[in-house]
Write an enzyme that holds these catalytic residues in place. Structure first.
Site, mmCIF file in Angstrom:
data_model
loop_
_atom_site.group_PDB
_atom_site.id
_atom_site.type_symbol
_atom_site.label_atom_id
_atom_site.label_comp_id
_atom_site.label_asym_id
_atom_site.label_seq_id
_atom_site.Cartn_x
_atom_site.Cartn_y
_atom_site.Cartn_z
ATOM 1 N N HIS A 105 0.839 -1.201 0.000
ATOM 2 C CA HIS A 105 0.000 0.000 0.000
ATOM 3 C C HIS A 105 0.875 1.253 0.000
ATOM 4 C CE1 HIS A 105 -3.208 -2.596 2.272
ATOM 5 N NE2 HIS A 105 -2.978 -3.029 1.047
ATOM 6 N N TYR A 109 1.274 4.391 -3.066
ATOM 7 C CA TYR A 109 1.154 5.852 -2.986
ATOM 8 C C TYR A 109 2.344 6.528 -3.653
ATOM 9 C CZ TYR A 109 -2.480 4.725 0.411
ATOM 10 O OH TYR A 109 -3.598 4.220 1.020
ATOM 11 N N GLU A 166 -6.477 0.381 11.126
ATOM 12 C CA GLU A 166 -6.942 -0.240 9.886
ATOM 13 C C GLU A 166 -8.366 0.175 9.522
ATOM 14 O OE1 GLU A 166 -5.104 -2.156 8.031
ATOM 15 O OE2 GLU A 166 -3.724 -3.369 9.235
ATOM 16 N N GLU A 200 -7.728 -3.666 3.777
ATOM 17 C CA GLU A 200 -7.891 -3.181 5.146
ATOM 18 C C GLU A 200 -9.143 -3.756 5.797
ATOM 19 O OE1 GLU A 200 -5.307 -2.148 5.978
ATOM 20 O OE2 GLU A 200 -4.439 -0.587 4.727
#
Length: 427
Positions: A105, A109, A166, A200
């Protein structure tokens, strides 16, 4: 001559002997939804990026930079520390897999940044992360829980902090990408956010189940103190989240909508921990465009989209199965179901439907019951046409099907099964 004694006390993980009723299911689900950021064609977002105002661009950049920090801490500290203290080897494996995906993750980004931003702007964003006070304070609270694990109570607090991260803290950052993608802007970056949310969702559910087991191992007095500590933690985080949201979203006028969305997800985090909602924000109070983005079924934005989150790589093409040639209207009579006391009763598919409906109602999730029929009911009926199934076998198959459709509903169903099992043991 001196001899060395080899310690023979090490054990290996045995996946043929389940440690509990759900860990192997979560392992399988994690593997099934594995992805890498290179699968998403981010260059498609460049033109849309140029249509955003400077304030919109700045907000988008900062929310992603903040998310990068959260994922970095979760992958580098949170999951490894909790894994270290969890007793089961299979649980350690699932947590390690989840930790690896947190790093995926964070990397995704950076892929978005490298597509949309200059190198100088990227460096400035990471400087901003190091100096943003509310963001740093939130992480200090969570990091402190991770690094202070010393016993069952502190392990529970660390797990509760992980669930808060999360299932709650990520969502103020998720809001804006979902908001824009729902309007047809930056849809490829929004696709990555959808994939992350899908991850998540099961991370929060799984660690929540582990936390509930840890809580049940505590004495009544310590348990009450631990639960009160979760509410105190939530209130601390909410105060920080309020200021953080105002700092990021005030320039585009979305702070109130983001706070409602965050608190809606904070209540979901509490539900993952088996606790009562605190804020009472209902689904109808949340921006409908963003709420729709929480649905993690297969998506494809338009005819020209390269892929959605249901894309299957050529190396993992799903083969045809018996179910593809199963026509319920032509099926023979179903075999009897074996109950726990040994009695045999007729197969009743409405029992499955009602149980799934109850689990969905408990979480406020609106399920597509065509998916329930296709992914759960019909596969069970296909197997029941060939042999007698036990009640436990049917419930196991319902769990697996729900994990594919909605991990949140699966969690409610698992908790219901465990509560019924405890009631039977007490009787």
């Amino acid at each position: 001559m001196e001899t060395t004694t080899i310690d023979s006390g090490f054990s290996a993980v045995n996946w043929n002997r389940p440690e509990d009723g759900y860990t192997q299911m979560f392992w399988n689900q994690n593997v099934r939804q594995f992805w890498v950021d290179e699968e998403i064609p981010l260059s498609d977002d460049k033109l849309a990026w140029m249509t955003l105002t400077p304030d919109e661009q700045r907000t988008y950049e900062e929310v992603l930079a903040g998310l990068t920090l959260l994922d970095t801490v979760q992958g580098s500290v949170g999951m490894p520390r909790i894994s270290e203290w969890v007793p089961g080897f299979q649980a350690k494996a699932v947590l390690s897999f989840m930790g690896a995906m947190e790093h995926m993750h964070a990397k995704s980004y950076s892929s978005i940044f490298s597509t949309l931003c200059t190198s100088a702007r990227i460096e400035a964003l990471f400087d901003w992360v190091r100096g943003q006070p509310e963001l740093q304070h939130k992480l200090a609270v969570i990091h402190g829980a991770y690094t202070r694990i010393a016993d069952e109570e502190s392990l529970y607090r660390a797990m509760a902090s992980s669930v808060m991260l999360e299932s709650y803290l990520f969502y103020s950052g998720f809001f804006y990408p979902l908001y824009l993608a729902g309007q047809g802007r930056l849809t490829s970056s929004g696709e990555i956010i959808s994939l992350i949310i899908r991850d998540e969702a099961i991370h929060g559910v799984y660690v929540g189940l582990l936390a509930q087991e840890a809580l049940n191992r505590l004495s009544d007095k310590v348990r009450a103190r631990a639960e009160a500590g979760v509410v105190e933690l939530l209130e601390t985080l909410d105060a920080l989240e309020t200021r953080y949201t105002q700092a990021l979203y005030h320039r585009i006028g979305l702070e109130e909508a983001v706070l409602r969305f965050s608190r809606y997800n904070a209540d979901k985090a509490l539900m993952n921990l088996g606790l009562r909602p605190h804020f009472g924000v209902e689904a109808q109070d949340v921006n409908p465009v963003v709420l729709a983005g929480l649905r993690t079924e297969t998506k494809n934005h338009d005819f020209f989209s390269t892929k959605g989150n249901g894309y299957i790589k050529a190396t993992r093409v799903e083969p045809l199965s018996d179910l593809d040639f199963y026509f319920p209207e032509l099926a023979p009579d179903l075999q009897l179901v074996v109950k726990r006391d040994g009695r045999q009763v007729p197969f009743d598919e409405m029992r499955i439907v009602r149980a799934v409906q109850k689990a969905a109602a408990a979480t406020g999730v609106a399920l597509d019951f065509e998916w329930v029929a296709r992914r759960i009911v019909e596969p069970v009926k296909l197997e029941a046409s060939a042999r007698s199934l036990t009640v436990e076998e049917i419930q196991d198959r319902v769990e697996r099907g729900l994990m594919e459709i909605s991990p949140e509903v699966a969690r409610a169903y698992i908790l219901y099964r465990e509560e019924r099992a405890r009631a039977r043991r007490r009787a």
